[in-house]
Motif scaffolding. Sequence first.
Motif, short mmCIF file in Angstrom:
data_model
loop_
_atom_site.label_atom_id
_atom_site.label_comp_id
_atom_site.label_asym_id
_atom_site.label_seq_id
_atom_site.Cartn_x
_atom_site.Cartn_y
_atom_site.Cartn_z
N LEU A 240 53.36 121.92 137.64
CA LEU A 240 52.06 121.29 137.91
C LEU A 240 52.17 119.78 137.99
CD1 LEU A 240 49.77 123.46 135.60
CD2 LEU A 240 49.60 123.28 138.09
N ASP A 243 54.78 119.11 141.35
CA ASP A 243 54.34 119.57 142.67
C ASP A 243 52.91 119.16 143.00
OD1 ASP A 243 56.80 120.76 142.68
OD2 ASP A 243 56.07 122.83 142.53
N HIS A 244 52.07 118.99 141.97
CA HIS A 244 50.65 118.72 142.22
C HIS A 244 50.20 117.36 141.69
CE1 HIS A 244 49.96 122.83 143.67
NE2 HIS A 244 50.77 123.22 142.70
N THR A 303 50.51 133.41 144.39
CA THR A 303 49.33 132.62 144.77
C THR A 303 49.41 131.21 144.21
OG1 THR A 303 48.03 134.67 144.75
CG2 THR A 303 46.81 132.60 144.76
N VAL A 306 51.66 128.85 146.37
CA VAL A 306 51.19 128.38 147.69
C VAL A 306 49.82 127.73 147.61
CG1 VAL A 306 52.53 130.15 148.87
CG2 VAL A 306 50.14 130.61 148.27
N GLY A 307 49.15 127.80 146.46
CA GLY A 307 47.79 127.31 146.33
C GLY A 307 47.69 125.79 146.32
N GLN A 308 46.53 125.32 146.72
CA GLN A 308 46.20 123.89 146.66
C GLN A 308 44.78 123.74 146.16
OE1 GLN A 308 48.27 121.34 147.30
NE2 GLN A 308 49.97 122.71 147.85
N GLY A 309 44.47 122.61 145.55
CA GLY A 309 43.12 122.33 145.12
C GLY A 309 42.59 123.32 144.11
N VAL A 312 44.55 126.47 142.98
CA VAL A 312 45.57 126.35 141.93
C VAL A 312 44.99 126.75 140.58
CG1 VAL A 312 47.04 124.73 140.67
CG2 VAL A 312 46.87 124.58 143.16
N TYR A 313 43.77 126.29 140.30
CA TYR A 313 43.15 126.61 139.01
C TYR A 313 42.81 128.09 138.91
CZ TYR A 313 42.68 121.59 138.16
OH TYR A 313 42.94 120.25 137.95
N SER A 378 57.72 126.95 143.87
CA SER A 378 58.26 128.03 144.70
C SER A 378 59.44 128.72 144.03
CB SER A 378 58.67 127.48 146.07
OG SER A 378 57.55 126.94 146.75
#
Length: 412
Positions: A240, A243-244, A303, A306-309, A312-313, A378
């Motif tokens: 987290l 990557d985010h 999930t 590949v998730g964003q925004g 992700v939560y 990933s």
Amino acid sequence: MAVLAAIYVLSFADRTVLNLFVDPIRAELSLSDTQMGILIGPAFAALYLVLSLPLGILSDRLPRAALICCGCLLWSGATIFCGLATSFEALLVGRMLVGAGEAVLAPAAYGLIASHFPRHKVSSALSMFSAGVWVGVGAALILGAGSFVSLQRGDTAGPHFSNWRVVMCAVGAAGLPLAALVVRFREPRRPKPEAGSETRATGAFAYLRANRLFYICHLIGFGLFALAAQAVIAWTPTALARDHGFSLGHVGLVLGCLHLTFSVAGIVVAGALADRGVSRGRAAAPMTFGALGTLGLSISVATFAVGQGALVYAALAALCFFVSFPLGLAASALQLSAPPEIRGTVSGLYVLMTGILGSAAGPALVPLIAGSGLPLGSALASVAGVAAIVATGLLILGRAPLRTISARLRQF
């Protein structure tokens, strides 16, 4: 039961508090990701694996509460030692001693708890006990998040005492008074083997060989689940952050709260569903719902990768729910498949297998995969997702032999 649950909470807090501090420890002690992976996984697993089966056998013969007390004193002291370490070698020794102390807890505690409850309540009892894993993980993450907030404000424990050291010493010290309480735990009288029963005639390991299809499916299936779960616990915070772009304080607070809610809910719901199935004559319910949990884990970790925004939560919430779902069911399926006089031995074998695949392999595989150029999230999904899918197939395969074993045990 409350004391055992509290000890389990602290055991996992001691085990996992290192995970949130990967980057600060790496920077302060000039360590690599590979060295951190060794400390998180193989270093802890070394003595944990070597001692789990012998201590499981001992727990079938010696007072289990006394064994748990000794283990608690050892791993708590070793966690404090880790907080004072100034080199990779010192952390390595400390993590090995944490593993040595914790090796006794599951084999001894599983047998103690199973002996206090009827068959149709064992899954819920062991799931409630195992929920301590996620309470401990969540508390360690929130405590770590608080240390980062303090650090950002400029608060320090001293010129040569970093905040991660304060957290590790505090978590280790919390276990010392509980060790004194567990020795007062009353153990029920252990039943003697039936005269002519299979376990009396041929011994525990012959019993395992006679029922090898179930134990192969169970030990490898739940072992692969442990690999996926340990990889998720170890590397989700750092994924987290890297990557985010989340701050480690934010990561600790979010994951800590999710573990305290969704992970605790997942393991409690799983135990209740399995007990309901067993009470209705579905002896393989722990394996059935275990397979459902590993399938959900594979989907949610993919999930997350590949998730964003906001996705992700949402993926994190699902991941926290399913990463806990099978844990209590692994223990209850073992207790329901084994006569009381060999439950410690069987549990020790389970701890050995989950240690090999989980504690040793899971955290170490993720940075190796990430080293090929994949983002950390990933790489985490690759390791945990594949392991969870294979585990699902094995747990489904193990349902029929568990029905056969359970029917035979009910005849004695």
